[in-house]
Design a protein around this motif. Structure first.
Motif: not given
Length: 241
Positions: A78, A115, A141, A161
């Protein structure tokens, strides 16, 4: 942007139009209040120097992405890009963070997340987020669930997201010095300035008018930042306030 402005001179000159005075050649970061009789050409030079420095940052980001994208870990990492604060370019009579007055140009900064599966790529989220959300997002994460909870920090993974909606209707801020306060509901900023605040620009209500030229620089600069746009196309920009 808070240390030496060391971009090559040609980066600054790239934002110089015909008839403009030469941009400044110094490396010191401007940080001061503007007098009522400030020279607009001087402010223009500061904006050109700032744009040149942002262009240098974009160039360095491109070199990093070229290297990183060829690594095996690129498919499982990430990436996040944000800033500690904004940088006033004449708005509200200030150049640089100066006295930490909590107007939008200082408190509103970008936050991009990339991502590895390109989730949310190219999408913008207008939700209100804050600096503490960064560490909460990283802990989420990494699946670290036993860390101490913050009374305000929230992970942004679901938001980035597109799997969650905004959970804040306002943010409140206080300056470390000077007594300034600010409340930010979505799309608006209400700022209470310290008692000794004396704007060098005409006031309108509790805010102040900004030099017109200063408002154009974010859009002018953004058209030339190919690598930040490159990160945006595979990331998920979030507006942080």
């Amino acid at each position: 942007m808070g240390t030496t402005w060391d971009a090559p001179p040609e980066f600054r000159r790239g934002y110089q139009d015909e008839g403009d005075p030469p941009p400044p050649d110094g490396a010191d970061v401007p940080d001061r209040r503007l007098p009522a009789d400030y020279d607009p050409d001087e402010l223009l030079g500061v904006a050109q120097a700032y744009a040149g420095q942002v262009t240098l940052l974009d160039t360095c980001l491109g070199a990093f992405l070229d290297f990183f994208d060829g690594l095996p870990i690129a498919d499982e990492t990430l990436l996040t890009l944000t800033s500690a604060r904004g940088f006033p370019l004449g708005e509200h009579g200030r150049v640089g963070p100066c006295d930490d007055a909590l107007f939008g140009e200082l408190a509103h900064v970008p936050w991009m997340m990339r991502f590895p599966d390109a989730a949310g790529a190219g999408a913008r989220r207008p939700s209100l987020v804050e600096p503490a959300d960064l560490w909460a997002t990283l802990l989420d994460w990494w699946n670290i669930g036993d860390a101490p909870r913050s009374p305000t920090a929230e992970s942004l993974l679901l938001l980035a997201r597109g799997e969650a909606v905004a959970w804040r209707d306002r943010l409140c801020m206080a300056a470390a010095a000077g007594g300034g306060r600010s409340a930010r509901p979505p799309g608006f900023c209400a700022t209470a300035t310290p008692p000794n605040y004396s704007p060098s620009r005409p006031t309108v209500g509790k805010s102040t008018m900004s030099p017109p030229a200063a408002r154009t620089w974010p859009s002018v600069c953004s058209t030339r930042l190919g690598n930040m746009n490159r990160l945006f196309r595979v990331g998920s920009p979030i507006s942080r306030r």
